[in-house]
Design a protein around this motif. Structure first.
Motif, mmCIF file in Angstrom:
data_model
loop_
_atom_site.group_PDB
_atom_site.id
_atom_site.type_symbol
_atom_site.label_atom_id
_atom_site.label_comp_id
_atom_site.label_asym_id
_atom_site.label_seq_id
_atom_site.Cartn_x
_atom_site.Cartn_y
_atom_site.Cartn_z
ATOM 1 N N ARG A 152 -43.976 -55.283 -9.580
ATOM 2 C CA ARG A 152 -43.559 -55.410 -10.974
ATOM 3 C C ARG A 152 -44.776 -55.203 -11.875
ATOM 4 O O ARG A 152 -45.915 -55.475 -11.455
ATOM 5 C CB ARG A 152 -42.961 -56.797 -11.256
ATOM 6 N N PRO A 153 -44.559 -54.762 -13.131
ATOM 7 C CA PRO A 153 -45.707 -54.590 -14.038
ATOM 8 C C PRO A 153 -46.497 -55.871 -14.246
ATOM 9 O O PRO A 153 -47.708 -55.831 -14.456
ATOM 10 C CB PRO A 153 -45.044 -54.136 -15.350
ATOM 11 N N VAL A 154 -45.813 -57.012 -14.166
ATOM 12 C CA VAL A 154 -46.474 -58.293 -14.388
ATOM 13 C C VAL A 154 -47.374 -58.671 -13.214
ATOM 14 O O VAL A 154 -47.997 -59.729 -13.223
ATOM 15 C CB VAL A 154 -45.415 -59.389 -14.654
ATOM 16 N N ALA A 162 -52.846 -50.899 -11.072
ATOM 17 C CA ALA A 162 -53.621 -49.775 -11.599
ATOM 18 C C ALA A 162 -53.244 -48.479 -10.902
ATOM 19 O O ALA A 162 -53.102 -47.429 -11.542
ATOM 20 C CB ALA A 162 -55.113 -50.049 -11.436
ATOM 21 N N GLY A 163 -53.065 -48.537 -9.584
ATOM 22 C CA GLY A 163 -52.739 -47.331 -8.837
ATOM 23 C C GLY A 163 -51.420 -46.729 -9.269
ATOM 24 O O GLY A 163 -51.324 -45.508 -9.483
ATOM 25 N N TYR A 164 -50.386 -47.562 -9.423
ATOM 26 C CA TYR A 164 -49.084 -47.012 -9.801
ATOM 27 C C TYR A 164 -49.093 -46.497 -11.237
ATOM 28 O O TYR A 164 -48.551 -45.419 -11.518
ATOM 29 C CB TYR A 164 -47.981 -48.053 -9.630
ATOM 30 N N VAL A 165 -49.706 -47.241 -12.139
ATOM 31 C CA VAL A 165 -49.756 -46.805 -13.541
ATOM 32 C C VAL A 165 -50.491 -45.477 -13.665
ATOM 33 O O VAL A 165 -50.053 -44.563 -14.382
ATOM 34 C CB VAL A 165 -50.417 -47.889 -14.411
ATOM 35 N N LEU A 166 -51.600 -45.341 -12.950
ATOM 36 C CA LEU A 166 -52.349 -44.083 -13.010
ATOM 37 C C LEU A 166 -51.563 -42.944 -12.368
ATOM 38 O O LEU A 166 -51.611 -41.797 -12.840
ATOM 39 C CB LEU A 166 -53.707 -44.254 -12.323
ATOM 40 N N GLY A 216 -51.566 -39.104 -18.803
ATOM 41 C CA GLY A 216 -52.755 -39.906 -18.565
ATOM 42 C C GLY A 216 -52.444 -41.391 -18.448
ATOM 43 O O GLY A 216 -51.313 -41.777 -18.129
ATOM 44 N N PRO A 217 -53.430 -42.234 -18.728
ATOM 45 C CA PRO A 217 -53.249 -43.686 -18.563
ATOM 46 C C PRO A 217 -52.110 -44.266 -19.393
ATOM 47 O O PRO A 217 -51.617 -45.344 -19.089
ATOM 48 C CB PRO A 217 -54.601 -44.254 -19.014
ATOM 49 N N LEU A 218 -51.691 -43.583 -20.460
ATOM 50 C CA LEU A 218 -50.624 -44.099 -21.316
ATOM 51 C C LEU A 218 -49.241 -43.634 -20.876
ATOM 52 O O LEU A 218 -48.242 -43.961 -21.520
ATOM 53 C CB LEU A 218 -50.865 -43.678 -22.767
ATOM 54 N N GLY A 219 -49.179 -42.904 -19.786
ATOM 55 C CA GLY A 219 -47.901 -42.362 -19.341
ATOM 56 C C GLY A 219 -46.872 -43.431 -19.036
ATOM 57 O O GLY A 219 -45.697 -43.284 -19.402
ATOM 58 N N LEU A 233 -46.649 -46.408 -20.302
ATOM 59 C CA LEU A 233 -46.188 -47.001 -21.557
ATOM 60 C C LEU A 233 -45.151 -46.113 -22.227
ATOM 61 O O LEU A 233 -44.186 -46.613 -22.831
ATOM 62 C CB LEU A 233 -47.368 -47.240 -22.495
ATOM 63 N N GLU A 234 -45.310 -44.813 -22.120
ATOM 64 C CA GLU A 234 -44.329 -43.908 -22.693
ATOM 65 C C GLU A 234 -43.009 -43.966 -21.927
ATOM 66 O O GLU A 234 -41.929 -43.845 -22.528
ATOM 67 C CB GLU A 234 -44.882 -42.481 -22.706
ATOM 68 N N VAL A 235 -43.097 -44.141 -20.614
ATOM 69 C CA VAL A 235 -41.875 -44.322 -19.816
ATOM 70 C C VAL A 235 -41.140 -45.571 -20.277
ATOM 71 O O VAL A 235 -39.916 -45.566 -20.477
ATOM 72 C CB VAL A 235 -42.213 -44.399 -18.315
ATOM 73 N N GLN A 236 -41.869 -46.663 -20.467
ATOM 74 C CA GLN A 236 -41.254 -47.901 -20.937
ATOM 75 C C GLN A 236 -40.693 -47.732 -22.341
ATOM 76 O O GLN A 236 -39.645 -48.292 -22.676
ATOM 77 C CB GLN A 236 -42.276 -49.044 -20.920
ATOM 78 N N ALA A 237 -41.361 -46.958 -23.163
ATOM 79 C CA ALA A 237 -40.864 -46.713 -24.524
ATOM 80 C C ALA A 237 -39.517 -46.011 -24.491
ATOM 81 O O ALA A 237 -38.681 -46.205 -25.382
ATOM 82 C CB ALA A 237 -41.881 -45.898 -25.312
ATOM 83 N N GLY A 238 -39.299 -45.174 -23.462
ATOM 84 C CA GLY A 238 -38.000 -44.530 -23.315
ATOM 85 C C GLY A 238 -36.883 -45.520 -23.083
ATOM 86 O O GLY A 238 -35.710 -45.238 -23.374
ATOM 87 N N TRP A 239 -37.236 -46.682 -22.562
ATOM 88 C CA TRP A 239 -36.279 -47.776 -22.377
ATOM 89 C C TRP A 239 -36.281 -48.719 -23.592
ATOM 90 O O TRP A 239 -35.663 -49.771 -23.552
ATOM 91 C CB TRP A 239 -36.636 -48.578 -21.116
ATOM 92 N N ARG A 240 -37.018 -48.344 -24.622
ATOM 93 C CA ARG A 240 -37.206 -49.191 -25.813
ATOM 94 C C ARG A 240 -37.820 -50.541 -25.447
ATOM 95 O O ARG A 240 -37.459 -51.583 -25.981
ATOM 96 C CB ARG A 240 -35.884 -49.395 -26.553
ATOM 97 N N ASN A 241 -38.753 -50.460 -24.540
ATOM 98 C CA ASN A 241 -39.434 -51.672 -24.097
ATOM 99 C C ASN A 241 -40.927 -51.505 -24.325
ATOM 100 O O ASN A 241 -41.466 -50.404 -24.220
ATOM 101 C CB ASN A 241 -39.158 -51.939 -22.616
ATOM 102 N N GLY A 242 -41.582 -52.598 -24.665
ATOM 103 C CA GLY A 242 -43.017 -52.559 -24.911
ATOM 104 C C GLY A 242 -43.518 -53.953 -25.219
ATOM 105 O O GLY A 242 -42.802 -54.950 -25.050
ATOM 106 N N PHE A 243 -44.744 -54.044 -25.677
ATOM 107 C CA PHE A 243 -45.373 -55.336 -25.982
ATOM 108 C C PHE A 243 -45.743 -55.343 -27.455
ATOM 109 O O PHE A 243 -46.562 -54.529 -27.890
ATOM 110 C CB PHE A 243 -46.614 -55.536 -25.112
ATOM 111 N N ASP A 244 -45.096 -56.226 -28.223
ATOM 112 C CA ASP A 244 -45.368 -56.270 -29.664
ATOM 113 C C ASP A 244 -45.792 -57.664 -30.127
ATOM 114 O O ASP A 244 -45.710 -57.979 -31.314
ATOM 115 C CB ASP A 244 -44.139 -55.810 -30.439
ATOM 116 N N GLY A 245 -46.238 -58.496 -29.184
ATOM 117 C CA GLY A 245 -46.689 -59.831 -29.554
ATOM 118 C C GLY A 245 -45.575 -60.805 -29.874
ATOM 119 O O GLY A 245 -45.824 -61.893 -30.392
#
Length: 408
Positions: free
Chosen positions: A192-194, A259-263, A272-275, A277-289
């Motif tokens: 899991r990402p966590v 790190a390995g899976y994210v990369l 790149g390293p933000l890929g 996060l863009e996948v998660q954005a497609g699910w309308r998911n992210g970290f906004d505090g």
């Protein structure tokens, strides 16, 4: 035991015997939950097994196991749901089970969940027993079992697998088994990402251990409680250089899964390293505090029925914060506090899937330790009645939940 650094642990067989009451109690609670789910689903002409193995995230994991990565769904509003959002360890295990048995991928996911949930219960007991004693360990396991969304522990989801890996990694940190701790953290990071929370706990434990070692002039720096002393004839000390090397190796291993899976996702998507996060954005998911979650709660206060739900959410979040503060005030070991803090922050501050937050908080089992120590002080009869009532309520809620909107 509060200023815990590293403690010797009993043998695996001895630990299993010591954990037997907790595991039997856990199995009984989960069996009750599954029985109620079967009966409820049958009354609604639904398949309980399908709800557990082939709906929501479970279906996405099966698709990864069957088709590999690259499957995606494009929604009418333009959102892209890619299976790259799902980490690979559970699908790998599903594929392995299907390869060596006649079971399907979905069957394999269910089998992994059942085994992993027992391993998670054992790991939770081991941590709580080490820190607070056997009875608190039993109570911690039972409280984890009777969580309102405890039925997820029996679903072909990754929560049980992740919790098992996290709990045993934390136990390894607390007992000074650094390579084991780092290896399990690596696997948690592939689940899991966590998983980064487990790596952070290993790092925190390593820093704390290094500081104590420097102050004490040896590999140990904290008093060892009597119940954790090794048996006669066991080695009491390890050469400092060996401890330092193993600790360093554990620290290096811990983040490699995440790190390995994210990369890898970044390379596959070309982002790149933000890929990821863009996948998660497609699910309308992210970290906004926590901003989106706060707005979600505030929007509930528009009418009386939804206002009551809003109040319930506020009470729930306040309870989670209160339990964490109790852990800090009672000086839980630093690795537990770091792990719980990261899991809780990521769960509460995610910008979407608000109904999933109780499920996302499930791996944060150290939050239950203050309640477990309190329950352990009650009489056996009183605590049995309380746990029994909670188990019944959890079973009913789980059956209602899965036969309704269910977890996203």
């Amino acid at each position: 035991m509060t200023d815990l650094e590293t403690c010797a642990a009993p043998s695996r067989a001895g630990t299993l015997r010591r954990a037997a009451p907790a595991l039997l109690g856990y199995a009984a609670v989960r069996a009750l939950g599954l029985l109620v789910l079967v009966l409820w689903s049958a009354a609604r002409d639904k398949s309980a097994y399908t709800l557990l193995t082939a709906r929501w995230d479970a279906l996405w994991y099966v698709r990864v196991a069957e088709l590999g990565y690259g499957y995606e769904v494009r929604l009418p509003n333009g959102d892209v749901h890619s299976n790259l959002a799902f980490f690979p360890l559970l699908p790998w295990l599903e594929r392995t089970v299907a390869a060596v048995t006649p079971l399907s991928y979905a069957d394999g996911g269910f089998l992994v969940a059942l085994v992993a949930s027992l391993a998670a219960a054992w790991g939770i007991f081991a941590v709580a027993d080490l820190v607070y004693g056997r009875r608190a360990g039993v109570c911690a396991v039972l409280l984890w079992a009777v969580l309102p969304v405890g039925i997820v522990q029996s679903m072909a989801y990754s929560e049980s697998l992740f919790t098992a890996l996290a709990a045993w990694s934390l136990y390894a940190v607390l007992t000074g088994r650094w390579v084991t701790a780092g290896s399990l953290a690596l696997l948690a990071g592939l689940t899991r990402p966590v998983g980064i929370a487990v790596a952070a706990a290993v790092w925190a434990g390593a820093v704390s251990s290094s500081v104590r070692t420097g102050r004490a002039g040896g590999p140990g720096g904290a008093p060892t409680p009597a119940r954790a002393l090794p048996r006669a004839g066991a080695t009491l000390r390890t050469p400092l250089g060996t401890v330092g090397a193993r600790r360093a190796l554990g620290v290096l291993l811990a983040p490699l899964g995440t790190a390995g899976y994210v990369l890898w996702v970044g390379r596959r998507t070309g982002r790149g390293p933000l890929g990821y996060l863009e996948v998660q954005a497609g699910w309308r998911n992210g970290f906004d505090g926590g901003y989106a979650f706060a707005r979600f709660v505030a929007d509930k206060f528009t009418a009386l029925p939804s206002a009551l739900a809003g109040m319930g959410l506020i009470v729930g979040v306040a309870s989670v914060v209160w339990l964490y503060v109790l852990g800090v005030r009672r000086r839980q070991p630093l690795p537990l506090l770091v792990y719980t803090g990261v899991v809780t922050a990521l769960a509460l501050c995610a910008s979407s899937y608000f109904g999933s937050k109780p499920r996302l908080l499930m791996p944060a089992f150290p939050l239950l330790l203050p309640l477990a120590t309190a329950l352990a002080e009650w009489s056996r009869r009183r605590s049995a009645w309380v746990v029994g009532a909670m188990a019944s309520a959890s079973a009913l809620y789980g059956a209602f939940w899965l036969n309704g909107s269910g977890p996203p």
